[in-house]
Design a protein around this motif. Structure first.
Motif, short mmCIF file in Angstrom:
data_model
loop_
_atom_site.label_atom_id
_atom_site.label_comp_id
_atom_site.label_asym_id
_atom_site.label_seq_id
_atom_site.Cartn_x
_atom_site.Cartn_y
_atom_site.Cartn_z
N MET A 1 0.82 -1.18 0.00
CA MET A 1 0.00 0.00 0.00
C MET A 1 0.88 1.25 0.00
O MET A 1 1.90 1.30 0.66
CB MET A 1 -0.85 -0.06 1.26
N VAL A 2 0.48 2.25 -0.71
CA VAL A 2 1.21 3.51 -0.79
C VAL A 2 0.82 4.38 0.40
O VAL A 2 -0.36 4.49 0.75
CB VAL A 2 0.89 4.22 -2.12
N GLY A 3 1.81 5.01 1.02
CA GLY A 3 1.57 5.85 2.18
C GLY A 3 0.85 7.14 1.82
O GLY A 3 0.79 7.55 0.66
N HIS A 4 0.31 7.78 2.84
CA HIS A 4 -0.45 9.02 2.65
C HIS A 4 0.43 10.12 2.05
O HIS A 4 -0.01 10.84 1.15
CB HIS A 4 -1.04 9.47 3.98
N GLU A 6 3.21 9.81 0.23
CA GLU A 6 3.54 9.48 -1.16
C GLU A 6 2.36 9.78 -2.08
O GLU A 6 2.53 10.25 -3.20
CB GLU A 6 3.94 8.02 -1.28
N ARG A 7 1.16 9.50 -1.60
CA ARG A 7 -0.04 9.77 -2.40
C ARG A 7 -0.21 11.28 -2.61
O ARG A 7 -0.57 11.72 -3.71
CB ARG A 7 -1.27 9.19 -1.71
N ARG A 8 0.05 12.08 -1.60
CA ARG A 8 -0.06 13.54 -1.73
C ARG A 8 0.96 14.08 -2.72
O ARG A 8 0.65 14.93 -3.55
CB ARG A 8 0.12 14.21 -0.37
N ILE A 9 2.20 13.56 -2.65
CA ILE A 9 3.23 14.00 -3.59
C ILE A 9 2.85 13.61 -5.01
O ILE A 9 2.99 14.40 -5.95
CB ILE A 9 4.60 13.41 -3.19
N ALA A 10 2.35 12.39 -5.19
CA ALA A 10 1.94 11.93 -6.52
C ALA A 10 0.80 12.79 -7.06
O ALA A 10 0.78 13.14 -8.24
CB ALA A 10 1.53 10.46 -6.46
N ALA A 70 -1.26 2.80 -11.69
CA ALA A 70 -2.06 3.93 -12.16
C ALA A 70 -1.18 5.13 -12.45
O ALA A 70 -1.37 5.82 -13.45
CB ALA A 70 -3.12 4.29 -11.11
N PHE A 71 -0.22 5.39 -11.57
CA PHE A 71 0.69 6.52 -11.78
C PHE A 71 1.49 6.32 -13.06
O PHE A 71 1.70 7.26 -13.83
CB PHE A 71 1.61 6.68 -10.58
#
Length: 114
Positions: A1-4, A6-10, A70-71
């Motif tokens: 799972m991707v951390g919070h 990392e998701r914000r940066i992406a 997805a990225f």
């Protein structure tokens, strides 16, 4: 799972990249409006692939379990959009008598080719 974080940066990177893609689309629209250049039958594969990758990437992002693929899909969609917009923009620029490169890039090209 991707951390919070990392998701914000992406998400920030996506916003910046899609803003640049939208800027290229706007430049193409302006170029098409002021010239007689038309887009008949250009790059049908890319025109179909880019939205398909974008939709698939956004769907995976919304599902929450496929952030990394997805990225990657969204990155390929963005690159495809840049190709879709850059090719007609280069023809429009050449038709307007604009150079393909400026003095600095011509100097760098000559320095590399020596």
């Amino acid at each position: 799972m991707v951390g919070h974080m990392e998701r914000r940066i992406a998400n920030r990177l996506q916003l910046i990249n899609w803003s640049l893609v939208a800027g290229c689309a706007l430049a193409l629209c302006i170029g098409l409006a002021v010239t007689t250049f038309t887009l008949e039958g250009l790059m049908t594969t890319e025109v179909l692939t880019a939205p398909a990758l974008a939709v698939a990437g956004l769907w995976l992002m919304l599902r929450g379990w496929g952030e990394r693929p997805a990225f990657a899909m969204l990155a390929f969609a963005q690159m495809s959009c840049f190709v879709i917009f850059a090719v007609p923009l280069s023809y429009i620029g050449l038709g307007a008598g604009m150079p393909l490169q400026d003095g600095m890039s011509a100097f760098a090209s000559r320095a590399v080719l020596r």
